[in-house]
Design a protein around this motif. Structure first.
Motif, short mmCIF file in Angstrom:
data_model
loop_
_atom_site.label_atom_id
_atom_site.label_comp_id
_atom_site.label_asym_id
_atom_site.label_seq_id
_atom_site.Cartn_x
_atom_site.Cartn_y
_atom_site.Cartn_z
N ASN A 102 0.82 -1.22 0.00
CA ASN A 102 0.00 0.00 0.00
C ASN A 102 0.85 1.27 0.00
OD1 ASN A 102 -2.92 -0.84 0.07
ND2 ASN A 102 -2.08 -2.11 1.69
N LEU A 103 1.98 1.22 0.65
CA LEU A 103 2.88 2.37 0.66
C LEU A 103 3.46 2.61 -0.73
CD1 LEU A 103 3.82 4.43 2.70
CD2 LEU A 103 5.64 2.88 3.38
N LYS A 104 3.76 1.53 -1.43
CA LYS A 104 4.30 1.62 -2.79
C LYS A 104 3.32 2.34 -3.71
CE LYS A 104 6.81 -1.62 -5.62
NZ LYS A 104 6.97 -3.05 -5.94
N LYS A 105 2.02 2.07 -3.54
CA LYS A 105 0.98 2.72 -4.35
C LYS A 105 0.80 4.18 -3.97
CE LYS A 105 -1.87 -1.44 -4.58
NZ LYS A 105 -3.14 -2.00 -4.10
N THR A 106 1.09 4.51 -2.71
CA THR A 106 0.83 5.86 -2.20
C THR A 106 1.99 6.81 -2.46
OG1 THR A 106 -0.54 4.89 -0.46
CG2 THR A 106 0.19 7.15 -0.12
N ASP A 107 3.22 6.38 -2.13
CA ASP A 107 4.39 7.25 -2.30
C ASP A 107 5.64 6.38 -2.39
OD1 ASP A 107 6.77 8.90 -1.08
OD2 ASP A 107 5.28 10.37 -1.73
N GLN A 108 6.30 6.41 -3.53
CA GLN A 108 7.44 5.52 -3.76
C GLN A 108 8.66 5.85 -2.90
OE1 GLN A 108 7.88 5.49 -8.04
NE2 GLN A 108 6.36 3.86 -8.24
N VAL A 109 8.85 7.12 -2.58
CA VAL A 109 9.98 7.48 -1.72
C VAL A 109 9.74 6.96 -0.30
CG1 VAL A 109 11.27 9.39 -0.68
CG2 VAL A 109 10.65 9.49 -3.10
N ALA A 110 8.52 7.14 0.20
CA ALA A 110 8.18 6.62 1.53
C ALA A 110 8.30 5.09 1.52
CB ALA A 110 6.77 7.04 1.93
N TYR A 111 7.93 4.47 0.41
CA TYR A 111 8.05 3.02 0.27
C TYR A 111 9.52 2.59 0.41
CZ TYR A 111 8.81 -1.37 -2.16
OH TYR A 111 9.24 -2.62 -2.49
N ILE A 112 10.42 3.27 -0.28
CA ILE A 112 11.85 2.92 -0.21
C ILE A 112 12.37 3.12 1.21
CG2 ILE A 112 14.17 3.68 -0.92
CD1 ILE A 112 12.91 1.87 -2.96
N ARG A 113 11.95 4.20 1.85
CA ARG A 113 12.37 4.43 3.24
C ARG A 113 11.92 3.28 4.14
NH1 ARG A 113 10.36 10.65 4.21
NH2 ARG A 113 12.01 11.73 3.08
N LEU A 131 15.40 -0.09 -5.87
CA LEU A 131 15.03 0.97 -6.81
C LEU A 131 14.85 0.41 -8.22
CD1 LEU A 131 17.30 3.91 -5.62
CD2 LEU A 131 14.80 3.88 -5.64
N ASN A 132 15.71 -0.50 -8.62
CA ASN A 132 15.57 -1.11 -9.94
C ASN A 132 14.27 -1.90 -10.06
OD1 ASN A 132 17.90 -0.07 -11.09
ND2 ASN A 132 19.16 -1.79 -10.46
N LYS A 133 13.88 -2.59 -8.98
CA LYS A 133 12.59 -3.30 -8.98
C LYS A 133 11.45 -2.29 -9.12
CE LYS A 133 13.62 -6.40 -5.41
NZ LYS A 133 13.12 -7.07 -4.21
N LEU A 134 11.58 -1.19 -8.42
CA LEU A 134 10.55 -0.15 -8.44
C LEU A 134 10.43 0.48 -9.82
CD1 LEU A 134 8.62 1.13 -6.39
CD2 LEU A 134 10.35 2.83 -5.91
N LEU A 135 11.55 0.62 -10.49
CA LEU A 135 11.57 1.22 -11.82
C LEU A 135 11.30 0.19 -12.92
CD1 LEU A 135 14.70 3.51 -11.32
CD2 LEU A 135 12.31 4.23 -11.47
N GLY A 136 10.98 -1.02 -12.52
CA GLY A 136 10.67 -2.06 -13.50
C GLY A 136 11.90 -2.64 -14.14
N GLY A 137 13.01 -2.63 -13.42
CA GLY A 137 14.24 -3.21 -13.93
C GLY A 137 15.03 -2.30 -14.85
N LYS A 138 14.49 -1.11 -15.13
CA LYS A 138 15.18 -0.16 -16.01
C LYS A 138 16.35 0.48 -15.27
CE LYS A 138 10.74 1.27 -17.63
NZ LYS A 138 9.82 2.35 -17.55
N LYS A 139 17.45 0.62 -15.92
CA LYS A 139 18.59 1.32 -15.32
C LYS A 139 18.64 2.72 -15.88
CE LYS A 139 21.29 -2.67 -14.20
NZ LYS A 139 22.59 -3.25 -14.10
N LYS A 140 18.80 3.68 -14.99
CA LYS A 140 18.84 5.09 -15.44
C LYS A 140 20.10 5.73 -14.99
CE LYS A 140 14.04 5.96 -16.01
NZ LYS A 140 13.06 6.95 -16.12
#
Length: 140
Positions: A102-113, A131-140
């Motif tokens: 639920n935190l991931k859906k609400t705010d990704q920064v709070a989710y990572i914290r 972070l890579n999982k969160l970004l869908g495996g994309k590297k930036k």
């Protein structure tokens, strides 16, 4: 009782009442309260579910990120998901997964914290992996 409806926050019931003795009118608000749910800790101990404890962890993770109304809705949705399990025992791992989902859906920064504490990140690589999982495996 004069009137009963969902409150403007969408999370509680607002009841309009009138005192039978003096005819004074007032409103009450009712919200879901989880009772009799035991949290099974990783070491096997059982602890009563504590909304305050969950809220404290969420507040740390979401500090300066999530407004009051959004935060209340987040807590409500998490508790609704716990109730939906229809059990009186929930493992701390399962509770953590519900919170993180639920935190991931609400705010990704709070989710990572939150994930960094819950998953006990040891180094920057752990952050990067999540972070890579969160970004869908994309590297930036």
């Amino acid at each position: 009782m004069l009137d009963s409806r969902v409150a403007t926050d969408g999370l509680s019931i607002r009841r309009r009442r009138e005192c039978l003795k003096c005819a004074f009118r007032f409103s009450t608000y009712e919200e879901l309260e989880i009772l009799d749910v035991a949290i099974i800790k990783r070491d096997g101990r059982r602890e009563a579910y504590s909304r305050d404890k969950m809220v404290a962890g969420l507040k740390k993770a979401s500090e300066k990120r999530i407004g009051d109304d959004k935060f209340k809705k987040l807590v409500h949705v998490i508790e609704r998901d716990i109730q939906a399990l229809k059990t009186n025992e929930v493992s701390s791992q399962e509770l953590g997964k519900i919170v993180m989902k639920n935190l991931k859906k609400t705010d990704q920064v709070a989710y990572i914290r939150y994930a960094s504490v819950y998953e006990s990140f040891k180094n920057v690589q752990d952050f990067k992996r999540e972070l890579n999982k969160l970004l869908g495996g994309k590297k930036k």
